[in-house]
Each structure stands twice: as structure tokens, then as C-alpha cells.
Design a protein around this motif. Structure first.
Motif, mmCIF file in Angstrom:
data_model
loop_
_atom_site.group_PDB
_atom_site.id
_atom_site.type_symbol
_atom_site.label_atom_id
_atom_site.label_comp_id
_atom_site.label_asym_id
_atom_site.label_seq_id
_atom_site.Cartn_x
_atom_site.Cartn_y
_atom_site.Cartn_z
ATOM 1 N N MET A 275 0.828 -1.188 0.000
ATOM 2 C CA MET A 275 0.000 0.000 0.000
ATOM 3 C C MET A 275 0.871 1.250 0.000
ATOM 4 S SD MET A 275 -2.988 1.087 -0.154
ATOM 5 C CE MET A 275 -3.461 2.748 -0.290
ATOM 6 N N GLU A 276 1.936 1.213 0.763
ATOM 7 C CA GLU A 276 2.806 2.390 0.837
ATOM 8 C C GLU A 276 3.346 2.745 -0.550
ATOM 9 O OE1 GLU A 276 6.582 4.090 3.401
ATOM 10 O OE2 GLU A 276 6.104 1.977 3.481
ATOM 11 N N ARG A 277 3.815 1.756 -1.274
ATOM 12 C CA ARG A 277 4.377 1.995 -2.604
ATOM 13 C C ARG A 277 3.313 2.540 -3.547
ATOM 14 N NH1 ARG A 277 3.816 -1.305 -6.357
ATOM 15 N NH2 ARG A 277 3.580 -3.156 -5.073
ATOM 16 N N ILE A 278 2.130 1.955 -3.503
ATOM 17 C CA ILE A 278 1.056 2.378 -4.399
ATOM 18 C C ILE A 278 0.526 3.757 -4.005
ATOM 19 C CG2 ILE A 278 -1.305 1.819 -5.138
ATOM 20 C CD1 ILE A 278 -0.483 -1.163 -4.908
ATOM 21 N N LEU A 279 0.343 3.998 -2.714
ATOM 22 C CA LEU A 279 -0.181 5.281 -2.252
ATOM 23 C C LEU A 279 0.814 6.417 -2.506
ATOM 24 C CD1 LEU A 279 -2.565 6.715 -0.941
ATOM 25 C CD2 LEU A 279 -1.522 6.268 1.280
ATOM 26 N N ARG A 280 2.102 6.108 -2.443
ATOM 27 C CA ARG A 280 3.133 7.125 -2.648
ATOM 28 C C ARG A 280 2.948 7.842 -3.989
ATOM 29 N NH1 ARG A 280 7.897 4.243 -2.603
ATOM 30 N NH2 ARG A 280 7.551 3.894 -0.407
ATOM 31 N N GLU B 149 2.346 9.356 5.350
ATOM 32 C CA GLU B 149 3.133 8.277 5.947
ATOM 33 C C GLU B 149 2.215 7.097 6.234
ATOM 34 O OE1 GLU B 149 5.710 7.204 9.963
ATOM 35 O OE2 GLU B 149 4.848 9.196 9.732
ATOM 36 N N VAL B 150 2.571 5.932 5.708
ATOM 37 C CA VAL B 150 1.798 4.714 5.928
ATOM 38 C C VAL B 150 2.411 3.963 7.107
ATOM 39 C CG1 VAL B 150 1.038 2.523 4.946
ATOM 40 C CG2 VAL B 150 1.166 4.552 3.501
ATOM 41 N N VAL B 151 1.597 3.637 8.100
ATOM 42 C CA VAL B 151 2.066 2.866 9.254
ATOM 43 C C VAL B 151 1.259 1.577 9.327
ATOM 44 C CG1 VAL B 151 2.843 4.883 10.557
ATOM 45 C CG2 VAL B 151 0.520 4.058 10.870
ATOM 46 N N GLY B 152 1.880 0.561 9.875
ATOM 47 C CA GLY B 152 1.229 -0.733 10.016
ATOM 48 C C GLY B 152 0.860 -1.029 11.450
ATOM 49 N N LEU B 153 0.301 -2.205 11.676
ATOM 50 C CA LEU B 153 -0.104 -2.605 13.023
ATOM 51 C C LEU B 153 1.062 -2.605 14.002
ATOM 52 C CD1 LEU B 153 -2.627 -5.498 12.311
ATOM 53 C CD2 LEU B 153 -3.130 -3.222 13.212
ATOM 54 N N ASP B 154 2.257 -2.905 13.519
ATOM 55 C CA ASP B 154 3.429 -2.919 14.393
ATOM 56 C C ASP B 154 3.864 -1.510 14.808
ATOM 57 O OD1 ASP B 154 3.502 -5.677 14.244
ATOM 58 O OD2 ASP B 154 4.987 -5.715 12.627
ATOM 59 N N SER C 8 -7.744 4.347 8.562
ATOM 60 C CA SER C 8 -7.312 2.946 8.568
ATOM 61 C C SER C 8 -7.753 2.239 7.296
ATOM 62 C CB SER C 8 -7.919 2.245 9.784
ATOM 63 O OG SER C 8 -7.524 0.905 9.839
ATOM 64 N N LEU C 9 -6.892 1.361 6.834
ATOM 65 C CA LEU C 9 -7.158 0.553 5.639
ATOM 66 C C LEU C 9 -7.034 -0.905 6.040
ATOM 67 C CD1 LEU C 9 -7.541 1.350 2.603
ATOM 68 C CD2 LEU C 9 -5.136 0.823 2.309
ATOM 69 N N ALA C 10 -7.980 -1.722 5.610
ATOM 70 C CA ALA C 10 -7.932 -3.154 5.923
ATOM 71 C C ALA C 10 -8.496 -3.930 4.745
ATOM 72 C CB ALA C 10 -8.741 -3.453 7.180
ATOM 73 N N ASP C 11 -8.101 -5.191 4.658
ATOM 74 C CA ASP C 11 -8.662 -6.008 3.592
ATOM 75 C C ASP C 11 -9.115 -7.346 4.144
ATOM 76 O OD1 ASP C 11 -6.717 -8.360 2.078
ATOM 77 O OD2 ASP C 11 -5.826 -7.176 3.666
ATOM 78 N N ASP C 12 -9.941 -8.000 3.378
ATOM 79 C CA ASP C 12 -10.296 -9.389 3.625
ATOM 80 C C ASP C 12 -10.343 -10.044 2.266
ATOM 81 O OD1 ASP C 12 -10.883 -11.507 5.420
ATOM 82 O OD2 ASP C 12 -12.966 -11.447 4.776
ATOM 83 N N SER C 13 -9.818 -11.235 2.197
ATOM 84 C CA SER C 13 -9.764 -11.912 0.911
ATOM 85 C C SER C 13 -9.790 -13.411 1.112
ATOM 86 C CB SER C 13 -8.494 -11.498 0.153
ATOM 87 O OG SER C 13 -7.347 -11.823 0.905
ATOM 88 N N GLY C 14 -10.022 -14.115 0.024
ATOM 89 C CA GLY C 14 -10.045 -15.558 0.090
ATOM 90 C C GLY C 14 -10.238 -16.169 -1.276
ATOM 91 N N LEU C 15 -10.222 -17.478 -1.289
ATOM 92 C CA LEU C 15 -10.372 -18.260 -2.509
ATOM 93 C C LEU C 15 -11.806 -18.750 -2.624
ATOM 94 C CD1 LEU C 15 -8.958 -19.639 -4.952
ATOM 95 C CD2 LEU C 15 -8.606 -21.621 -3.454
ATOM 96 N N CYS C 16 -12.396 -18.548 -3.787
ATOM 97 C CA CYS C 16 -13.774 -18.981 -4.053
ATOM 98 C C CYS C 16 -13.731 -20.000 -5.187
ATOM 99 C CB CYS C 16 -14.626 -17.790 -4.456
ATOM 100 S SG CYS C 16 -14.617 -16.441 -3.250
#
Length: 187
Positions: free
Chosen positions: A1-6, A13-18, A52-60
Motif C-alpha cells: 500500500m505504501e508503494r502504491i499510495l506514494r 506516511e503509511v504505518v502498520g499494526l506494528d 485505517s485501511l484493511a482487507d479481507d480476501s479468500g479463494l472462491c
């Protein structure tokens, strides 16, 4: 996300959960990828006071009526285990002919701002489930999935380089779509 948002908001500044104070992440109990992504994005915004940005994904998988879907990470039960999930998926598809092993990865990316602004976009990567695991990159079902863009060469998502995977993946597509929307929301 940081690379794309830049590309769209170079001063953000993009920060993560850590990078933020720990907080209890919500239980992903929604029936859709969008619902779970919104749940997580809202929790992040509420806990940190930051957008905040979050995703959810999976295989269908078509032959499994869209399953594992939102249950992808926990398909074989708890705790989450990629090897067990892949083994179970192969067992469930054992008698399914190759031409009926179509599937897609789905992703919802949600943005939640403390001011109440919310955005959601979706990404998709179509392909097929193969009969044995291959590759060491990625995670989850990547070792069993060949995207339509790679049917000719047969490379699984786990065999693709990061740039190619970002280009064709469900998550990469969704992030590229939401990045300019996030940049506008933060302007």
C-alpha cells in the motif's frame, strides 16, 4: 500500500499494526469480504484515531459453490494452517475434472476515517486450482492456484515474482483502485 499510495499522496506516511499501540483486533464474523474488511478498518480507526485501511480476501472455488470464501483462512479449522487448508481443498476436489476446477481470489479493501468517511473497493483474480502444490512464494492457497494470465506457462501464484503478482492479483488490483480515493480523502 505504501508503494502504491506514494504515487498519489507522496506526503502521507503509511504505518502498520506494528507501528501503533496494540489493540484487540475484531473477530471476522461477517458473511462477506466487504463486511470483514469494514469491521477491521473501523476497528483500526477507532483504536488509533488514524485513518485505517484493511482487507479481507479468500479463494472462491466454483465446484464448491464459492467456498472456502470468507472462511478461507480457517477452512480446515483452528488454528489457521495453510498446509491443512490446502490438503483439505485437494481432498474436496479430488474427483473434480480439471475443466471444472475454476476459481477466483476475491478481495475487499476498506478505508475508514475517524470522521466517518468509508470507502470499499473489490479486486478479483480468476484462475484454476491445480492438483498438487507448487512454489514457495506467497501464502495460503497460492501454491495451488494458477491465474488465467498464467494458464499457458502454468505458474502458480506462489511461483510468481512480487511485481507480477502485484500486477494481476486481487489485492493488487483493489489497492491500485483505492489508492487515489484514499489520497483524495486525506487531502
Amino acid at each position: 500500500m505504501e508503494r502504491i499510495l506514494r504515487e498519489h499522496a507522496p506526503d502521507v506516511e503509511v504505518v502498520g499494526l506494528d507501528d501503533v499501540a496494540a489493540y484487540d483486533e475484531p473477530v471476522e464474523d461477517q458473511p462477506t469480504f466487504e463486511g470483514n474488511a469494514l469491521l477491521k478498518a473501523r476497528a483500526g480507526a477507532a483504536a488509533t484515531g488514524l485513518p485505517s485501511l484493511a482487507d479481507d480476501s479468500g479463494l472462491c472455488v466454483d465446484a464448491l459453490n464459492g467456498m472456502p470464501g470468507v472462511l478461507s483462512a480457517r477452512w480446515s479449522g483452528r488454528p489457521k494452517d495453510d498446509t491443512r487448508n490446502n490438503t483439505l481443498l485437494l481432498e474436496q476436489l479430488e474427483d473434480v475434472p480439471d475443466e471444472r476446477r475454476t476459481a477466483h481470489f476475491a478481495c475487499a479493501v476498506a478505508f475508514a476515517h475517524p470522521d466517518g468517511t468509508e470507502l470499499v473497493v473489490h479486486g478479483r483474480m480468476d484462475g484454476r486450482v491445480i492438483r498438487a502444490t507448487r512454489g514457495s512464494g506467497g501464502f495460503g492457497y497460492d501454491v495451488l492456484f494458477v491465474a488465467d494470465e498464467h494458464l499457458a506457462d502454468g505458474l502458480t501464484s506462489a511461483e510468481l515474482g512480487p511485481e507480477e503478482k502485484d500486477r494481476i492479483s486481487h489485492r493488487g488490483r483493489a489497492l491500485r483502485e483505492i489508492a487515489p480515493l484514499v489520497a483524495r480523502a486525506l487531502a
